[in-house]
Design an enzyme around this catalytic site. Sequence first.
Site, PDB file in Angstrom:
ATOM      1  N   VAL A   1       0.811  -1.229   0.000  1.00  0.00           N
ATOM      2  CA  VAL A   1       0.000   0.000   0.000  1.00  0.00           C
ATOM      3  C   VAL A   1       0.839   1.271   0.000  1.00  0.00           C
ATOM      4  CG1 VAL A   1      -1.990  -1.079   1.101  1.00  0.00           C
ATOM      5  CG2 VAL A   1      -0.191  -0.066   2.533  1.00  0.00           C
ATOM      6  N   TYR A   2       2.143   1.181   0.111  1.00  0.00           N
ATOM      7  CA  TYR A   2       2.970   2.385   0.081  1.00  0.00           C
ATOM      8  C   TYR A   2       2.954   2.964  -1.335  1.00  0.00           C
ATOM      9  CZ  TYR A   2       4.931   0.993   4.630  1.00  0.00           C
ATOM     10  OH  TYR A   2       5.094   0.641   5.955  1.00  0.00           O
ATOM     11  N   GLY A   3       2.361   4.143  -1.449  1.00  0.00           N
ATOM     12  CA  GLY A   3       2.231   4.749  -2.771  1.00  0.00           C
ATOM     13  C   GLY A   3       1.386   3.914  -3.705  1.00  0.00           C
TER      14      GLY A   3
END
Length: 323
Positions: free
Chosen positions: A52-54
């Site tokens: 989910v990072y970026g």
Amino acid sequence: MQQRPLGRSGLAVSRLALGTMTWGRDTDPDDAAAQLKFYLEAGGTLIDTADVYGDGDAESVIGSLLDQLVARDQVLIATKAGLGTSGHRRRDASRGHLLRTLDAALRRLGTDYVDLWQVHGYDGGTPLEETLGALDHAVSSGRARYVGVSNFTAWQTARAATWQTAYPGRAPVVAAQMEYSLLERGIERELLPAASALGIGVLAWSPLGRGVLTGKYRNGRPLDSRAASAHLAAFVQTYLEPRSSSIVQAVVTAASGLGVPPLEVALAWIRDRPGVAAPILGARTAGQLQGALRSEELTLPAEITQALDDVSAVPFGYPERDG
């Protein structure tokens, strides 16, 4: 950089990990490349990310840099899955979601396996044995070498770890990634003792108290800081209160006496806490990361460690401390 075993496992990790939460969003690929270069030169080995990072961009940036800067077998990649990115489920640790997102992560990373795969949060809507079965399948299929959990409570962590050791052949839980800093010591009540007893190593996220322990917010909110950004202001606001201010002041005082920046003091403190395998350095720029990496050279005198322990102590009561 020193290497440490991750829990009671054969996996050795550098005692400072490189976080990538801002990669692909606040940190552009060129600055990410500079960060990775400085980290590798310092002897670091563990790169932490999440699907989910970026919205996956952080994993894509890592994948693009592997061929350029370092051979795949010279670094350890840890990623996470289980947070819902669409629909009504905030957390989704179902077998289908986990394995589907792992395959997508591997494609973005440009690799056949990750060294550590972690469930990003406890999903009360999915039977735990189903979640853990997905971890077993990831290991048995060669897509993950080790597995762990993140943001689980102590009882959730203990239940998962105990289930995995109940029968031979299951993949043991070797890591718990938790928020831990001088401003957030809640895991010392139950999670840390449970992790120690179960052979689980702790990876500490936000070891600088979401940036507050650098001292940058003592006189306001710099325009280029996380507290001034639309998507991270609420994340930092938690620690912009009187109790945190007193702890930050203690760190600043200790740093002044030692002749080092406050972030080095805060990182040296968390790095050497019992049970911690590595704090995760989540710098936005290469310059910030260079400053954080210098903490590797610092060992706090016992009296300073004790003073910081005292000013930031969390209350213990029944049942953690009975009588």
